[in-house]
Motif scaffolding. Structure first.
Motif, short mmCIF file in Angstrom:
data_model
loop_
_atom_site.label_atom_id
_atom_site.label_comp_id
_atom_site.label_asym_id
_atom_site.label_seq_id
_atom_site.Cartn_x
_atom_site.Cartn_y
_atom_site.Cartn_z
N ASP A 28 -5.14 124.23 41.78
CA ASP A 28 -3.95 124.60 42.54
C ASP A 28 -2.75 124.28 41.64
N THR A 29 -2.19 125.32 41.03
CA THR A 29 -1.12 125.07 40.04
C THR A 29 0.20 124.67 40.67
N GLY A 30 0.38 125.02 41.97
CA GLY A 30 1.60 124.60 42.67
C GLY A 30 1.74 123.09 42.64
N ALA A 31 0.60 122.38 42.70
CA ALA A 31 0.61 120.91 42.69
C ALA A 31 1.24 120.40 41.39
N MET A 32 1.02 121.12 40.30
CA MET A 32 1.57 120.68 39.01
C MET A 32 3.10 120.82 39.00
N VAL A 56 9.45 118.37 48.87
CA VAL A 56 9.00 118.57 47.49
C VAL A 56 8.82 120.07 47.17
N SER A 57 8.62 120.90 48.20
CA SER A 57 8.42 122.33 47.96
C SER A 57 9.60 122.93 47.20
N MET A 58 10.79 122.63 47.66
CA MET A 58 11.98 123.21 47.03
C MET A 58 12.22 122.59 45.65
N ALA A 110 9.96 121.71 43.63
CA ALA A 110 9.00 122.39 42.75
C ALA A 110 9.52 123.78 42.38
N SER A 111 10.01 124.50 43.37
CA SER A 111 10.51 125.85 43.10
C SER A 111 11.70 125.78 42.13
N ASN A 112 12.54 124.75 42.30
CA ASN A 112 13.71 124.62 41.42
C ASN A 112 13.32 124.37 39.96
N VAL A 113 12.37 123.46 39.73
CA VAL A 113 12.00 123.20 38.33
C VAL A 113 11.19 124.36 37.74
N SER A 114 10.54 125.14 38.63
CA SER A 114 9.68 126.21 38.12
C SER A 114 10.47 127.37 37.51
N LYS A 115 11.79 127.34 37.67
CA LYS A 115 12.62 128.40 37.06
C LYS A 115 12.87 128.13 35.58
N VAL A 127 9.54 124.08 31.43
CA VAL A 127 8.60 123.51 32.41
C VAL A 127 7.38 124.43 32.50
N ARG A 128 7.64 125.72 32.56
CA ARG A 128 6.53 126.68 32.69
C ARG A 128 5.62 126.61 31.46
N ASN A 129 6.23 126.59 30.27
CA ASN A 129 5.40 126.54 29.06
C ASN A 129 4.54 125.28 29.04
N ASP A 159 -4.98 129.16 41.66
CA ASP A 159 -3.97 129.82 42.48
C ASP A 159 -2.57 129.39 42.11
N GLY A 160 -1.63 130.33 42.31
CA GLY A 160 -0.23 130.05 41.95
C GLY A 160 0.65 131.26 42.19
N ARG A 161 1.60 131.46 41.25
CA ARG A 161 2.53 132.58 41.39
C ARG A 161 2.44 133.56 40.21
N ASP A 162 1.93 133.06 39.08
CA ASP A 162 1.94 133.85 37.84
C ASP A 162 0.60 133.83 37.14
N ILE A 163 -0.47 133.55 37.90
CA ILE A 163 -1.77 133.35 37.23
C ILE A 163 -2.28 134.69 36.66
N GLY A 164 -2.21 135.74 37.47
CA GLY A 164 -2.69 137.04 37.00
C GLY A 164 -1.72 137.73 36.05
N GLN A 215 13.59 132.82 45.83
CA GLN A 215 13.84 132.21 44.53
C GLN A 215 12.68 132.47 43.57
N ASP A 216 11.44 132.35 44.07
CA ASP A 216 10.27 132.54 43.20
C ASP A 216 10.12 134.01 42.75
N MET A 217 10.55 134.94 43.63
CA MET A 217 10.39 136.36 43.29
C MET A 217 11.52 136.87 42.38
N ASN A 218 12.64 136.18 42.44
CA ASN A 218 13.80 136.71 41.71
C ASN A 218 14.18 135.94 40.46
N ARG A 219 13.37 134.97 40.08
CA ARG A 219 13.72 134.22 38.87
C ARG A 219 13.44 135.10 37.64
N SER A 220 14.09 134.71 36.51
CA SER A 220 13.95 135.59 35.35
C SER A 220 12.64 135.38 34.60
O1 DC Z 1 1.98 126.75 45.76
P1 DC Z 1 3.07 125.74 46.11
O2 DC Z 1 3.80 126.05 47.38
O3 DC Z 1 2.54 124.35 46.10
O4 DC Z 1 4.13 125.85 44.89
C1 DC Z 1 5.33 125.15 44.86
C2 DC Z 1 6.33 125.88 43.97
O5 DC Z 1 5.90 125.84 42.61
C3 DC Z 1 6.55 127.35 44.28
O6 DC Z 1 7.59 127.55 45.23
C4 DC Z 1 6.88 127.96 42.95
C5 DC Z 1 6.24 127.05 41.93
N1 DC Z 1 5.04 127.62 41.31
C6 DC Z 1 5.22 128.49 40.25
O7 DC Z 1 6.35 128.82 39.90
N2 DC Z 1 4.15 128.98 39.59
C7 DC Z 1 2.90 128.66 39.94
N3 DC Z 1 1.87 129.14 39.26
C8 DC Z 1 2.69 127.79 41.06
C9 DC Z 1 3.79 127.30 41.73
#
Ligand code: DC
Length: 222
Positions: A30-34, A91-93, A95-100, A104-106, A124-129, A179-184
């Motif tokens: 679960d990559t969201g946890a990271m 913590v959800s927000m 996470a979303s904030n640092v994920s931009k 952090v992503r690299n 599972d995550g947002r950018d796995i595929g 925020q997650d859909m519109n980040r660059s």
């Molecule tokens: O899956 P989650 O709700 O635990 O994820 C928390 C946040 O982490 C989510 O709002 C965006 C970010 N995230 C991401 O940018 N890329 C991923 N692969 C997983 C999560």
């Protein structure tokens, strides 16, 4: 074998991925946890997430480890178990904030790729595929109506004992998805070759049956 599951919050990604992992003997990551772990690390140090350079500098002192106990994912931040803490609603927000932030992503994507080297995984995550594993064997984009997703998140949080209000969860889910859909960098979107599965109105068992069928078909072809 690598199975990628992406989608917005509350679509059922983690719950389904974890059951699928035990059904097929895969490792579920679960990559969201990271991203959540990085979110609390940055917040604990009172670093402004708008200052990407400071965040990048802080990553040098950070170690995020994923360990497994009876198939359950545990997450460690510089040696401390933060598995429970990362699930707190605020913590959800974070996470979303640092994920931009690209650094952090690299930092996390490198680790995610290494984890697949030795195991059959479902991640599972947002950018796995789209980014982490563009050549994944199977890509699933899981979605559901905003109402269903917010309700699921709400019930999950109530079950965990958090005192949240439905309106707050609805607002959080909307803000975070937008925020997650519109980040660059690595925005949330289906990969071109993803199978889209809409879980609106579906019971867990129905969605589970759809996904297991997709995986079995894929395995037959290999
Ligand atoms: O899956 P989650 O709700 O635990 O994820 C928390 C946040 O982490 C989510 O709002 C965006 C970010 N995230 C991401 O940018 N890329 C991923 N692969 C997983 C999560």
């Amino acid at each position: 074998m690598i199975i990628a599951i992406d989608g917005p919050s509350g679509a059922g990604k983690s719950t389904l991925a974890s059951q699928i992992a035990s059904e097929f003997g895969f490792l579920h990551i679960d990559t969201g946890a990271m991203y959540r772990a990085v979110g609390i690390y940055i917040a604990d140090r009172c670093i402004d997430v708008a200052d990407a350079e400071k965040v990048e500098e802080a990553l040098k002192g950070l170690k995020v480890d994923i360990r497994f106990l009876n198939g359950m994912q545990l997450i460690y931040l510089n040696g401390h178990d933060v598995t429970m803490r990362i699930r707190q609603p605020e913590v959800s927000m974070l996470a979303s904030n640092v994920s931009k932030i690209p650094a952090v992503r690299n930092f996390l994507v490198d680790q995610q790729r290494l984890m697949a080297a030795e195991n059959n995984i479902i991640m599972d995550g947002r950018d796995i595929g789209t980014v982490v594993f563009p050549d994944a064997d199977l890509k699933i984009y899981l979605t559901a109506s905003p109402k269903d997703r917010a309700e699921r998140r709400y019930l999950e949080q109530i079950e965990k004992g958090f005192d949240v209000k439905l309106e707050e969860v609805v607002a959080d889910v909307q803000r975070r998805d937008s925020q997650d859909m519109n980040r660059s960098v690595a925005p949330l979107k289906p990969a071109e070759d993803a199978v889209i599965v809409d879980t609106t109105g579906k019971k867990f068992e129905e969605s589970f049956a759809i996904l297991t069928e997709l995986i079995r078909e894929k395995m037959k072809l290999q």
